[in-house]
Design a protein around this motif. Structure first.
Motif, mmCIF file in Angstrom:
data_model
loop_
_atom_site.group_PDB
_atom_site.id
_atom_site.type_symbol
_atom_site.label_atom_id
_atom_site.label_comp_id
_atom_site.label_asym_id
_atom_site.label_seq_id
_atom_site.Cartn_x
_atom_site.Cartn_y
_atom_site.Cartn_z
ATOM 1 N N ASN A 104 -11.514 -1.312 11.312
ATOM 2 C CA ASN A 104 -12.793 -1.206 11.246
ATOM 3 C C ASN A 104 -13.624 -1.741 12.418
ATOM 4 O OD1 ASN A 104 -15.319 -3.195 10.487
ATOM 5 N ND2 ASN A 104 -15.446 -1.514 9.123
ATOM 6 N N CYS A 115 -14.792 1.849 6.594
ATOM 7 C CA CYS A 115 -13.660 2.381 7.412
ATOM 8 C C CYS A 115 -14.467 3.043 8.443
ATOM 9 C CB CYS A 115 -12.583 3.183 6.836
ATOM 10 S SG CYS A 115 -13.353 4.669 5.958
ATOM 11 N N HIS A 161 0.833 -1.207 -0.051
ATOM 12 C CA HIS A 161 -0.044 0.029 -0.015
ATOM 13 C C HIS A 161 0.835 1.206 -0.108
ATOM 14 C CE1 HIS A 161 -3.526 -2.632 0.831
ATOM 15 N NE2 HIS A 161 -2.755 -3.260 1.753
ATOM 16 N N TRP A 217 -8.498 -3.690 9.668
ATOM 17 C CA TRP A 217 -7.658 -2.284 9.356
ATOM 18 C C TRP A 217 -8.550 -1.250 10.132
ATOM 19 C CZ3 TRP A 217 -4.503 -1.139 4.400
ATOM 20 C CH2 TRP A 217 -3.266 -0.617 4.800
ATOM 21 N N TRP A 261 -10.230 4.374 0.528
ATOM 22 C CA TRP A 261 -10.477 2.877 1.561
ATOM 23 C C TRP A 261 -11.592 2.065 1.025
ATOM 24 C CZ3 TRP A 261 -7.629 1.574 5.298
ATOM 25 C CH2 TRP A 261 -6.848 2.448 6.182
ATOM 26 N N ARG A 262 -12.461 2.522 0.359
ATOM 27 C CA ARG A 262 -13.235 1.300 -0.230
ATOM 28 C C ARG A 262 -12.407 0.750 -1.266
ATOM 29 N NH1 ARG A 262 -19.549 3.180 -1.561
ATOM 30 N NH2 ARG A 262 -20.214 3.572 0.572
ATOM 31 N N THR A 304 -9.265 -0.014 -1.364
ATOM 32 C CA THR A 304 -8.431 -0.937 -0.571
ATOM 33 C C THR A 304 -9.144 -2.014 0.153
ATOM 34 O OG1 THR A 304 -6.926 0.980 -0.042
ATOM 35 C CG2 THR A 304 -6.671 -1.076 1.309
ATOM 36 N N GLU A 308 -11.567 10.559 0.259
ATOM 37 C CA GLU A 308 -10.856 9.857 1.364
ATOM 38 C C GLU A 308 -11.437 8.667 1.649
ATOM 39 O OE1 GLU A 308 -10.674 14.422 2.537
ATOM 40 O OE2 GLU A 308 -11.984 12.975 1.510
ATOM 41 N N GLU A 343 -4.671 6.959 9.573
ATOM 42 C CA GLU A 343 -4.171 6.379 8.386
ATOM 43 C C GLU A 343 -5.222 6.891 7.324
ATOM 44 O OE1 GLU A 343 -2.927 2.080 9.657
ATOM 45 O OE2 GLU A 343 -4.917 2.449 10.277
ATOM 46 N N ALA A 344 -4.576 7.117 6.171
ATOM 47 C CA ALA A 344 -5.490 7.427 5.006
ATOM 48 C C ALA A 344 -4.721 6.873 3.703
ATOM 49 C CB ALA A 344 -5.444 8.941 4.981
#
Length: 230
Positions: free
Chosen positions: A167, A77, A13, A165, A61-62, A64, A57, A187-188
């Motif tokens: 969640n 997330c 990542h 992660w 995440w979606r 990932t 943002e 984290e981003a």
């Protein structure tokens, strides 16, 4: 204490940006009402222009989560979950001043923020892929084992402090009335993540110092400078 991401997480990542804040002297009787209201107003203004699902943002995440084999609308997330609830209900319940403040800042930046009770963590905390033998305690006290390959926060005793992660945070290290020392992680993964996480981390330190008698320590983590000792 040491916090870090594994080399494999950074390799897989490369767009990851991570910030960490440690603080002591936290109590459950601080007043953060004005601070929370200020960050809620920022989130509300942004949500008035578009739903959280359209925020870059959140979209990062979606993507990932999809790459990790998770359904993005089933496992959201933390910041997306907060923003979604806030958009629907117009407010969030008060839990603990530190949690309330972190949640408000998380929504304002649309970036997940995890707050953990340092006293419940053994020596180190690493964000890594699960082997499958880690133990995770739910808020109900049940013990689960993260699936092999799931991204989790693991301490030196093999205890998992967050699933998927961040969640799902562990009931073991969740902030509570007795919490005095905390580690806060942001984290981003979006295009401007490095700049935004740095700003969020600085904001956290400023707001913590305004609410408690503490001098927070901060760090911005990278693939080449990936450890935070505190």
């Amino acid at each position: 204490m040491r916090f870090q991401h594994s080399p494999q997480i950074w390799s897989d990542h490369p767009s990851l940006a991570a910030g960490a804040v440690s603080a002591t002297g936290i109590t459950a009787d601080a007043s953060v009402t004005d601070q929370v209201a200020r960050f809620h107003a920022i989130a509300k203004e942004r949500l008035s222009a578009s739903p959280e699902s359209e925020f870059p943002e959140i979209q990062a995440w979606r993507r990932t989560f999809s790459q990790l084999g998770l359904k993005p609308t089933q496992y959201r997330c933390a910041s997306e979950s907060l923003l979604r609830r806030f958009r629907k209900e117009g407010t969030l319940p008060e839990i603990h001043p530190l949690i309330d403040l972190c949640n408000a800042i998380s929504m304002a930046y649309a970036i997940p923020v995890a707050a953990l009770d340092v006293a419940r963590i053994d020596a180190t905390l690493e964000v890594r892929y699960a082997a499958g033998d880690e133990s995770y305690e739910t808020f109900g006290g049940e013990i689960e084992n993260p699936a092999p390959g799931e991204v989790t926060f693991v301490d030196a005793s093999g205890r998992s402090h967050a699933r998927r992660w961040t969640n799902r945070q562990s009931g073991l290290s969740a902030v509570r009335a007795s919490t005095a020392s905390v580690l806060i992680v942001a984290e981003a993964l979006h295009d401007t993540a490095a700049t935004d996480v740095a700003a969020l981390t600085a904001t956290l330190a400023t707001e913590l110092a305004a609410a408690w008698p503490t001098t927070p320590r901060t760090a911005i983590l990278t693939a080449t400078d990936r450890t935070f000792d505190f």
